[in-house]
Design a protein around this motif. Sequence first.
Motif, short mmCIF file in Angstrom:
data_model
loop_
_atom_site.label_atom_id
_atom_site.label_comp_id
_atom_site.label_asym_id
_atom_site.label_seq_id
_atom_site.Cartn_x
_atom_site.Cartn_y
_atom_site.Cartn_z
N PRO A 61 13.64 -0.04 -101.48
CA PRO A 61 13.92 -1.09 -102.47
C PRO A 61 13.16 -2.39 -102.20
O PRO A 61 13.09 -3.26 -103.08
N TYR A 62 12.55 -2.53 -101.00
CA TYR A 62 11.81 -3.75 -100.70
C TYR A 62 10.53 -3.87 -101.52
O TYR A 62 9.91 -4.94 -101.54
N ILE A 63 10.12 -2.79 -102.18
CA ILE A 63 8.92 -2.86 -103.03
C ILE A 63 9.08 -3.93 -104.10
O ILE A 63 8.10 -4.58 -104.48
N GLU A 64 10.29 -4.14 -104.56
CA GLU A 64 10.54 -5.11 -105.62
C GLU A 64 10.87 -6.50 -105.09
O GLU A 64 11.15 -7.39 -105.87
N CYS A 65 10.85 -6.68 -103.77
CA CYS A 65 11.27 -7.95 -103.16
C CYS A 65 10.07 -8.81 -102.79
O CYS A 65 9.00 -8.30 -102.45
N GLU A 66 10.28 -10.12 -102.84
CA GLU A 66 9.28 -11.04 -102.33
C GLU A 66 9.23 -10.93 -100.81
O GLU A 66 10.19 -10.54 -100.16
N PHE A 67 8.09 -11.35 -100.24
CA PHE A 67 7.93 -11.22 -98.80
C PHE A 67 8.92 -12.10 -98.04
O PHE A 67 9.32 -11.77 -96.92
N MET A 68 9.34 -13.22 -98.64
CA MET A 68 10.30 -14.09 -97.96
C MET A 68 11.62 -13.37 -97.71
O MET A 68 12.25 -13.55 -96.65
N ILE A 69 12.05 -12.54 -98.64
CA ILE A 69 13.28 -11.76 -98.46
C ILE A 69 13.10 -10.76 -97.33
O ILE A 69 13.99 -10.55 -96.50
N ILE A 70 11.92 -10.12 -97.29
CA ILE A 70 11.63 -9.17 -96.21
C ILE A 70 11.64 -9.89 -94.87
O ILE A 70 12.19 -9.38 -93.88
N LEU A 71 11.05 -11.09 -94.81
CA LEU A 71 11.00 -11.86 -93.57
C LEU A 71 12.40 -12.24 -93.10
O LEU A 71 12.71 -12.16 -91.91
N ILE A 72 13.25 -12.64 -94.03
CA ILE A 72 14.63 -12.99 -93.67
C ILE A 72 15.35 -11.78 -93.08
O ILE A 72 16.06 -11.89 -92.07
N ASP A 73 15.18 -10.62 -93.70
CA ASP A 73 15.82 -9.41 -93.18
C ASP A 73 15.25 -9.02 -91.81
O ASP A 73 15.97 -8.48 -90.96
N MET A 74 13.97 -9.30 -91.59
CA MET A 74 13.40 -9.03 -90.27
C MET A 74 13.98 -9.97 -89.23
O MET A 74 14.27 -9.56 -88.10
N ILE A 75 14.15 -11.23 -89.58
CA ILE A 75 14.77 -12.18 -88.65
C ILE A 75 16.20 -11.76 -88.33
O ILE A 75 16.67 -11.93 -87.20
N LEU A 76 16.87 -11.17 -89.32
CA LEU A 76 18.23 -10.65 -89.10
C LEU A 76 18.23 -9.30 -88.39
O LEU A 76 19.28 -8.70 -88.20
N HIS A 77 17.04 -8.80 -88.02
CA HIS A 77 16.87 -7.56 -87.26
C HIS A 77 17.41 -6.34 -88.02
O HIS A 77 18.12 -5.50 -87.47
#
Length: 254
Positions: A61-77
């Motif tokens: 589902p990250y295909i439809e997400c902006e990179f900032m959302i992906i980065l936040i989820d990465m920071i949240l591990h």
Amino acid sequence: MVAPNANAGGDSGEGSTESVDDRRFLRCVNCGSGMRSLFVQYSPGNIRLMKCEHCKAVADPYIECEFMIILIDMILHKRKAYRHLLFNMLNLGAGDSKGILWKSSLLYFLLDACRFSLLKNSKACLDSSRSLLLSFLTCGKVMLDVLLGNLIFISVVLLGIRFLLNLSFDVSRYRQILLAILVSSYFKLFLVAMMVWEFPSSVLLVIDILVISSNALALGVVTELQTAGCLGVCFGAQAAKFFSDRWLLHLLSG
């Protein structure tokens, strides 16, 4: 990538799919299973996300997400975000990531040089020194520590993973592990802020802990090992690097 008119679905439907030859290393971010394609594109901006055959959920589902959302989820591990970045964005398994590897390595070494400069307070040394030769010597000391420390760190990580997985010598496999380590060390970017503004030295410890936990999660995604084993490998490698840094600092200060 943002697709404004995307609908989730399990069948391929009609339309053009991604090239299987180019995308045979894609992964479902939920269960890690391999995917031949992540979406079907009917027209520009109109796609349908594919479902995983194993977990029956939308594969990515990250295909439809902006990179900032992906980065936040990465920071949240979140493991899903790491799978998306490593396999579906960087196409880690394709083996054609040499360009990304060199760029990531250069940035990693530069950020580690910032870290060593903060530890040694070499900025103050450079400001107070009137000799150009002493300035070059200080830069040489920083680069020597960065190269030696990271050589020890990477060697311990690769040896630990080889022991846990009983791997044979496979250059492409080790390249994947190395790239995962480099990319997951993005917390080192906060060191740039510490070069500009004053922070307590304890912030360095916090950044190191975040980098270790991020490295362990990325190793778990790439190797499919348990988190405890990956944490053990990363802590051992970081400890070896720490003692080599302290030894070199003591040697150079003398």
